[in-house]
Design a protein around this motif. Sequence first.
Motif, PDB file in Angstrom:
ATOM      1  N   PHE A   4       0.849  -1.192   0.000  1.00  0.00           N
ATOM      2  CA  PHE A   4       0.000   0.000   0.000  1.00  0.00           C
ATOM      3  C   PHE A   4       0.881   1.236   0.000  1.00  0.00           C
ATOM      4  CE2 PHE A   4      -3.040  -3.115   1.141  1.00  0.00           C
ATOM      5  CZ  PHE A   4      -4.292  -2.595   0.850  1.00  0.00           C
ATOM      6  N   GLU A   5       0.468   2.243  -0.809  1.00  0.00           N
ATOM      7  CA  GLU A   5       1.253   3.471  -0.934  1.00  0.00           C
ATOM      8  C   GLU A   5       0.501   4.635  -0.315  1.00  0.00           C
ATOM      9  OE1 GLU A   5       3.703   6.033  -4.261  1.00  0.00           O
ATOM     10  OE2 GLU A   5       2.249   4.549  -4.928  1.00  0.00           O
ATOM     11  N   CYS A   6       1.228   5.421   0.473  1.00  0.00           N
ATOM     12  CA  CYS A   6       0.685   6.638   1.079  1.00  0.00           C
ATOM     13  C   CYS A   6       0.658   7.760   0.034  1.00  0.00           C
ATOM     14  CB  CYS A   6       1.566   7.049   2.252  1.00  0.00           C
ATOM     15  SG  CYS A   6       0.992   8.527   3.140  1.00  0.00           S
ATOM     16  N   ALA A   7      -0.145   8.757   0.279  1.00  0.00           N
ATOM     17  CA  ALA A   7      -0.206   9.925  -0.602  1.00  0.00           C
ATOM     18  C   ALA A   7       1.165  10.601  -0.739  1.00  0.00           C
ATOM     19  CB  ALA A   7      -1.239  10.920  -0.082  1.00  0.00           C
ATOM     20  N   LYS A  45      -4.144   5.661   7.918  1.00  0.00           N
ATOM     21  CA  LYS A  45      -4.304   4.588   6.926  1.00  0.00           C
ATOM     22  C   LYS A  45      -5.260   4.939   5.792  1.00  0.00           C
ATOM     23  CE  LYS A  45      -4.996   0.489   8.620  1.00  0.00           C
ATOM     24  NZ  LYS A  45      -5.402  -0.634   9.487  1.00  0.00           N
ATOM     25  N   SER A  46      -6.160   5.886   6.008  1.00  0.00           N
ATOM     26  CA  SER A  46      -7.123   6.235   4.958  1.00  0.00           C
ATOM     27  C   SER A  46      -6.462   6.904   3.751  1.00  0.00           C
ATOM     28  CB  SER A  46      -8.224   7.138   5.519  1.00  0.00           C
ATOM     29  OG  SER A  46      -7.714   8.408   5.858  1.00  0.00           O
ATOM     30  N   PHE A  48      -3.785   5.712   2.264  1.00  0.00           N
ATOM     31  CA  PHE A  48      -3.035   4.678   1.559  1.00  0.00           C
ATOM     32  C   PHE A  48      -3.924   4.004   0.520  1.00  0.00           C
ATOM     33  CE2 PHE A  48      -0.313   5.329   5.095  1.00  0.00           C
ATOM     34  CZ  PHE A  48       0.926   4.770   4.813  1.00  0.00           C
ATOM     35  N   ASN A  49      -3.310   3.644  -0.599  1.00  0.00           N
ATOM     36  CA  ASN A  49      -4.002   2.919  -1.667  1.00  0.00           C
ATOM     37  C   ASN A  49      -3.172   1.714  -2.071  1.00  0.00           C
ATOM     38  OD1 ASN A  49      -6.336   4.657  -2.232  1.00  0.00           O
ATOM     39  ND2 ASN A  49      -4.762   6.159  -2.754  1.00  0.00           N
ATOM     40  N   PRO A  50      -3.818   0.628  -2.499  1.00  0.00           N
ATOM     41  CA  PRO A  50      -3.063  -0.541  -2.947  1.00  0.00           C
ATOM     42  C   PRO A  50      -2.230  -0.231  -4.197  1.00  0.00           C
ATOM     43  CG  PRO A  50      -5.443  -0.878  -3.210  1.00  0.00           C
ATOM     44  CD  PRO A  50      -5.250   0.460  -2.587  1.00  0.00           C
TER      45      PRO A  50
END
Length: 51
Positions: A4-7, A45-46, A48-50
């Motif tokens: 998962f990647e953070c903004a 965590k909100s 983050f995207n896969p």
Amino acid sequence: MQKFECACGYVYDPAAGDPDRGIAPGTAFENLPEDWTCPMCGLDKSFFNPV
């Protein structure tokens, strides 16, 4: 396991975990504590995207 990647660009890799903050290698993103935040920028965590 899914990364998962953070903004901010930080990528959480479950294989590595986050040992500096007590997260063992092999911990899936979904199993991170609710109060876990990005170690680089502090976003929750909100943000983050896969990948």
